[in-house]
Design an enzyme around this catalytic site. Structure first.
Site, PDB file in Angstrom:
ATOM      1  N   GLY A   9      -7.015  -9.435  -6.007  1.00 42.60           N
ATOM      2  CA  GLY A   9      -5.850  -8.683  -5.929  1.00 42.60           C
ATOM      3  C   GLY A   9      -4.891  -9.635  -6.778  1.00 42.60           C
ATOM      4  O   GLY A   9      -4.879 -10.928  -6.415  1.00 42.60           O
ATOM      5  N   GLY A  11      -1.432  -8.896  -7.151  1.00 48.48           N
ATOM      6  CA  GLY A  11      -0.146  -8.472  -6.697  1.00 48.48           C
ATOM      7  C   GLY A  11       0.538  -9.758  -6.447  1.00 48.48           C
ATOM      8  O   GLY A  11       0.252 -11.056  -6.540  1.00 48.48           O
ATOM      9  N   VAL A  80     -12.466  -3.903  -7.090  1.00 46.52           N
ATOM     10  CA  VAL A  80     -13.534  -4.151  -6.015  1.00 46.52           C
ATOM     11  C   VAL A  80     -14.107  -3.038  -5.320  1.00 46.52           C
ATOM     12  O   VAL A  80     -13.499  -2.142  -4.772  1.00 46.52           O
ATOM     13  CB  VAL A  80     -12.628  -5.229  -5.172  1.00 46.52           C
ATOM     14  CG1 VAL A  80     -13.575  -5.509  -3.908  1.00 46.52           C
ATOM     15  CG2 VAL A  80     -12.166  -6.424  -5.517  1.00 46.52           C
ATOM     16  N   GLU A 168      14.968   5.324  -2.815  1.00 45.47           N
ATOM     17  CA  GLU A 168      15.171   4.458  -3.927  1.00 45.47           C
ATOM     18  C   GLU A 168      14.764   5.553  -5.124  1.00 45.47           C
ATOM     19  O   GLU A 168      15.272   5.728  -6.191  1.00 45.47           O
ATOM     20  CB  GLU A 168      14.423   3.401  -4.087  1.00 45.47           C
ATOM     21  CG  GLU A 168      15.141   2.262  -3.246  1.00 45.47           C
ATOM     22  CD  GLU A 168      14.652   0.953  -3.395  1.00 45.47           C
ATOM     23  OE1 GLU A 168      13.253   0.805  -3.826  1.00 45.47           O
ATOM     24  OE2 GLU A 168      15.421   0.192  -3.399  1.00 45.47           O
ATOM     25  N   ASP A 295      -0.086  -6.762   2.264  1.00 43.77           N
ATOM     26  CA  ASP A 295      -0.122  -5.561   3.013  1.00 43.77           C
ATOM     27  C   ASP A 295      -1.494  -5.360   3.693  1.00 43.77           C
ATOM     28  O   ASP A 295      -1.545  -4.707   4.628  1.00 43.77           O
ATOM     29  CB  ASP A 295       0.109  -4.186   2.212  1.00 43.77           C
ATOM     30  CG  ASP A 295       1.336  -4.155   1.774  1.00 43.77           C
ATOM     31  OD1 ASP A 295       2.243  -4.984   1.845  1.00 43.77           O
ATOM     32  OD2 ASP A 295       1.662  -3.151   1.169  1.00 43.77           O
ATOM     33  N   ALA A 312       7.280  -6.623  -0.272  1.00 42.88           N
ATOM     34  CA  ALA A 312       6.900  -7.739  -1.126  1.00 42.88           C
ATOM     35  C   ALA A 312       7.456  -9.046  -0.708  1.00 42.88           C
ATOM     36  O   ALA A 312       6.495  -9.936  -0.907  1.00 42.88           O
ATOM     37  CB  ALA A 312       7.662  -7.105  -2.537  1.00 42.88           C
ATOM     38  N   LYS A 374      20.406  -7.044  -5.093  1.00 45.95           N
ATOM     39  CA  LYS A 374      19.038  -6.288  -5.374  1.00 45.95           C
ATOM     40  C   LYS A 374      18.372  -7.035  -6.978  1.00 45.95           C
ATOM     41  O   LYS A 374      17.196  -7.475  -6.978  1.00 45.95           O
ATOM     42  CB  LYS A 374      18.842  -5.019  -5.362  1.00 45.95           C
ATOM     43  CG  LYS A 374      17.628  -4.416  -5.576  1.00 45.95           C
ATOM     44  CD  LYS A 374      17.142  -3.477  -4.780  1.00 45.95           C
ATOM     45  CE  LYS A 374      15.498  -2.784  -5.474  1.00 45.95           C
ATOM     46  NZ  LYS A 374      14.688  -2.424  -4.772  1.00 45.95           N
TER      47      LYS A 374
HETATM   48  P1  NAD Z   1       7.677   4.121   5.094  1.00 48.28           P
HETATM   49  O1  NAD Z   1       6.572   4.324   5.966  1.00 48.28           O
HETATM   50  O2  NAD Z   1       8.679   3.046   5.446  1.00 48.28           O
HETATM   51  O3  NAD Z   1       8.593   5.472   5.123  1.00 48.28           O
HETATM   52  C1  NAD Z   1       7.963   6.756   5.078  1.00 48.28           C
HETATM   53  C2  NAD Z   1       8.745   7.826   5.440  1.00 48.28           C
HETATM   54  O4  NAD Z   1       7.922   9.155   5.383  1.00 48.28           O
HETATM   55  C3  NAD Z   1       9.046   7.562   7.079  1.00 48.28           C
HETATM   56  O5  NAD Z   1      10.435   7.650   7.203  1.00 48.28           O
HETATM   57  C4  NAD Z   1       8.302   8.586   7.914  1.00 48.28           C
HETATM   58  O6  NAD Z   1       9.072   9.342   8.903  1.00 48.28           O
HETATM   59  C5  NAD Z   1       8.438   9.976   6.720  1.00 48.28           C
HETATM   60  N1  NAD Z   1       7.090  10.860   6.821  1.00 48.28           N
HETATM   61  C6  NAD Z   1       5.970  10.566   7.358  1.00 48.28           C
HETATM   62  N2  NAD Z   1       5.328  11.643   7.309  1.00 48.28           N
HETATM   63  C7  NAD Z   1       6.092  12.574   6.767  1.00 48.28           C
HETATM   64  C8  NAD Z   1       5.835  14.090   6.640  1.00 48.28           C
HETATM   65  N3  NAD Z   1       4.800  14.630   7.024  1.00 48.28           N
HETATM   66  N4  NAD Z   1       7.081  14.719   6.320  1.00 48.28           N
HETATM   67  C9  NAD Z   1       8.047  14.103   6.159  1.00 48.28           C
HETATM   68  N5  NAD Z   1       8.109  12.604   6.227  1.00 48.28           N
HETATM   69  C10 NAD Z   1       7.389  12.023   6.427  1.00 48.28           C
HETATM   70  O7  NAD Z   1       7.116   3.842   3.715  1.00 48.28           O
HETATM   71  P2  NAD Z   1       7.741   3.283   2.147  1.00 48.28           P
HETATM   72  O8  NAD Z   1       9.133   4.120   2.447  1.00 48.28           O
HETATM   73  O9  NAD Z   1       6.799   3.497   1.206  1.00 48.28           O
HETATM   74  O10 NAD Z   1       8.153   1.880   2.538  1.00 48.28           O
HETATM   75  C11 NAD Z   1       6.727   1.182   2.728  1.00 48.28           C
HETATM   76  C12 NAD Z   1       7.188  -0.336   3.397  1.00 48.28           C
HETATM   77  O11 NAD Z   1       7.760  -0.927   2.022  1.00 48.28           O
HETATM   78  C13 NAD Z   1       8.271  -0.345   4.278  1.00 48.28           C
HETATM   79  O12 NAD Z   1       8.202  -1.395   5.052  1.00 48.28           O
HETATM   80  C14 NAD Z   1       9.529  -0.668   3.323  1.00 48.28           C
HETATM   81  O13 NAD Z   1      10.610  -1.147   3.947  1.00 48.28           O
HETATM   82  C15 NAD Z   1       9.020  -1.411   2.166  1.00 48.28           C
HETATM   83  N6  NAD Z   1       9.608  -1.008   1.172  1.00 48.28           N
HETATM   84  C16 NAD Z   1      10.917  -2.046   0.733  1.00 48.28           C
HETATM   85  C17 NAD Z   1      11.781  -1.599  -0.312  1.00 48.28           C
HETATM   86  C18 NAD Z   1      12.987  -2.465  -0.737  1.00 48.28           C
HETATM   87  O14 NAD Z   1      12.999  -3.508   0.089  1.00 48.28           O
HETATM   88  N7  NAD Z   1      13.862  -2.356  -1.362  1.00 48.28           N
HETATM   89  C19 NAD Z   1      11.373  -0.473  -1.292  1.00 48.28           C
HETATM   90  C20 NAD Z   1      10.102   0.363  -0.960  1.00 48.28           C
HETATM   91  C21 NAD Z   1       9.428   0.088   0.317  1.00 48.28           C
END
Ligand code: NAD
Length: 393
Positions: A9, A11, A80, A168, A295, A312, A374
Site C-alpha cells: 500500500g 497510501g 496484491v 463534501e 483503515d 487519513a 481544511k
Molecule cells: P460513513 O460511514 O462515515 O458514512 C456513510 C453514511 O451512509 C452513514 O451516515 C450511513 O448512515 C449512510 N448509509 C449507510 N447505508 C445507507 C443506505 N442504505 N441508504 C442511505 N444511507 C446509508 O462513510 P464516509 O462518509 O465514507 O466516511 C468514512 C470515514 O472517513 C469516516 O470516518 C469519516 O469521518 C472519514 N472521512 C473524513 C473526511 C474529512 O475528515 N473531511 C472526509 C471523508 C471521510
C-alpha cells in the site's frame, strides 16, 4: 545481513511507514519495497474536488516514484492478490511474488455495498482518482445529454450516504452544476440534487449546530436531503428507498460506508469483521512480524466498543509509528505505542463553506475558518511528506 521490509500500500499508512522506516534504517540494514496498485500516492481527502474539476489531478495524484526518489526504497506497481502470513509470502496479480522479514499491510478499505441489490453494478464510488475522474466525466455527459433530450433522469443526481464523503461531494456538486448547466444551455432549476441518508440526520456524531449549518448551507444551493430513509435497491436508472418511493436518475454516487479488504481478511492474520486486530504497537495480534497501518487495521480506544474511525489523519499517525517500530523490532529496541492525536475533523461544504470541530466538539468552526483550516491541514500533510522526501538530499 540486510532484512527485507515489504510494505503493501502506498497510501497514507504505507507511504509514511516507508519514509519513517528509512529515516531510521540504512540501506545495508534493510531493503524496503513498497507495493501499490497505482503509480501515485493519492490524496483521497481531496477527491470530492477532483470529481467536479475543482482541482487538477496533479494535486491529488503524486507520483510515488518522485516521492521515493533518492530514498533507497523499491517501488513495485501491482495489485496484491494473496498474502500468506504463515509462509511469509505475497503474490501480486501480475504473478510476481515477494518474501519478507517484516510486512506492513496498509491496503486501506473499500466501499461497503451492504448487499443492496444493484448498487455495486449501477453506482459510482469515490475511493480513487479514477473514481473521481469517472464521476466528473459522467456528470458532464449527463448534463450534455439533458440539453438534447430533456430526460429528467439525466438532470437528477443522487448521493447515497450523508457522512463526510457524501456531504463534501454534494457540496462540490452544488457549486459546480450551475456553471456546467450554463455552459450547456440548461436551466439549473431543472436539476435535482439529492443526498439520501438512512440515519435520522446527516453527519451523525457532529454537534447539532454544525449539522444545521451544513443542512441550511447546502439546501440554499439546491440540495434536497432525504433523511431517515435508506436506499434499498438501484436499478439501471431507478433508486428505490425504504419508504417505497423511487427516484429516477442516471447518477447515483454511493458513499454509504467502508469495509476491510478481502485480501487482508483472508491472509491468515487475526481479523475482526475483516479488519486486522493489532496490539498497542500496531503489530498483528496473531503474527508479530506483520504490522498494520490505516483503515485495514481496527483499533479500539481502551475500554471502548467502537473502534477509531478510518481516517487519513490516523493512517498517517499509524504509518509513522509503524515505521519507527520496524526499526525497533529489527534492532531489538523498545517499540512506540500508538497513541492517536486528534487534531479535529474538518469538512468542506463546497468551495466557500465548511464546518469543523476541534477538541471533541469543544471548538466549532463554520464558514471561512473551517475552509481555511481544511486547506491548511492539506498543505501541512503535503509539506510533511515532501519534507521527509527532502531529507534524502
Ligand atoms: P460513513 O460511514 O462515515 O458514512 C456513510 C453514511 O451512509 C452513514 O451516515 C450511513 O448512515 C449512510 N448509509 C449507510 N447505508 C445507507 C443506505 N442504505 N441508504 C442511505 N444511507 C446509508 O462513510 P464516509 O462518509 O465514507 O466516511 C468514512 C470515514 O472517513 C469516516 O470516518 C469519516 O469521518 C472519514 N472521512 C473524513 C473526511 C474529512 O475528515 N473531511 C472526509 C471523508 C471521510
Amino acid at each position: 545481513m540486510s532484512k527485507h521490509i515489504l510494505i503493501l500500500g502506498g497510501g497514507y499508512g504505507g507511504l509514511l511507514s516507508a519514509l519513517t522506516a528509512r529515516q531510521h534504517l540504512t540501506a545495508e540494514e534493510a531493503t524496503i519495497t513498497v507495493v501499490n496498485r497505482f503509480p501515485t500516492h493519492q490524496i483521497i481527502t481531496e477527491l470530492h474536488r477532483l470529481a467536479v474539476g475543482n482541482l487538477h489531478e496533479k494535486a491529488v495524484a503524486l507520483p510515488l516514484e518522485k516521492l521515493l526518489r533518492g530514498k533507497d526504497i523499491n517501488l513495485e506497481i501491482g495489485t496484491v492478490e494473496t498474502i500468506s502470513a504463515d509462509s511469509k509470502r505475497v503474490i501480486l496479480s501480475n504473478g510476481k511474488s515477494f518474501e519478507y522479514d517484516k510486512l506492513v499491510v496498509a491496503l486501506g478499505s473499500e466501499t461497503a455495498f451492504f448487499g443492496i441489490p444493484g448498487l455495486q453494478e449501477h453506482s459510482f464510488t469515490l475511493k480513487s482518482v479514477n473514481d473521481a475522474n469517472r464521476i466528473r466525466e459522467h456528470v458532464e455527459a449527463r448534463i450534455e445529454a439533458y440539453s438534447q433530450t430533456k430526460n429528467k433522469a439525466d438532470a437528477t443526481f443522487v448521493v447515497g450516504g450523508g457522512g463526510l464523503t457524501g456531504i463534501e461531494l454534494v457540496g462540490e456538486l452544488a457549486d459546480m452544476l450551475p456553471g456546467l448547466c450554463r455552459s450547456k444551455g440548461v436551466d439549473f432549476n431543472d436539476v435535482s440534487l439529492y443526498c439520501v441518508e438512512a440515519a435520522p440526520s446527516i453527519l451523525m456524531g457532529f454537534h447539532p449546530e454544525l449539522i444545521e449549518r451544513a443542512t441550511t448551507s447546502l439546501q440554499k444551493r439546491g440540495v434536497t436531503f432525504l433523511t431517515g430513509v435508506a436506499i434499498t435497491e438501484m436499478q439501471e436508472s431507478v433508486v428505490s428507498l425504504k419508504d417505497g418511493s423511487t427516484i429516477e436518475t442516471s447518477t447515483l454516487v454511493w458513499t454509504g460506508g467502508v469495509q476491510g479488504t478481502p485480501v487482508v481478511a483472508n491472509c491468515g492474520i487475526e481479523v475482526n469483521r475483516g479488519r486486522a486486530t493489532v496490539n498497542e504497537f500496531m503489530q498483528s495480534t496473531s503474527h508479530p512480524d506483520v504490522f498494520l497501518a490505516g483503515d485495514c487495521a481496527v483499533v479500539f480506544p481502551a475500554g471502548a466498543e467502537r473502534p477509531y474511525p478510518p481516517t487519513a489523519q490516523l493512517a498517517w499517525q499509524m504509518g509513522e509509528v509503524v515505521g519507527y517500530n520496524l526499526f525497533a523490532a529489527l534492532k531489538g529496541a523498545p517499540m512506540d505505542v500508538f497513541t492517536p492525536v486528534f487534531s479535529g475533523t474538518l469538512g468542506s461544504l463546497g468551495r466557500k463553506d465548511g464546518i469543523g470541530s476541534i477538541g471533541g466538539n469543544q471548538t466549532r468552526l463554520k464558514g471561512l475558518p473551517a475552509t481555511l483550516m481544511k486547506e491548511a491541514s492539506n498543505i501541512r500533510y503535503l509539506s510533511h511528506i515532501h519534507g521527509l522526501f527532502a531529507l534524502a538530499y
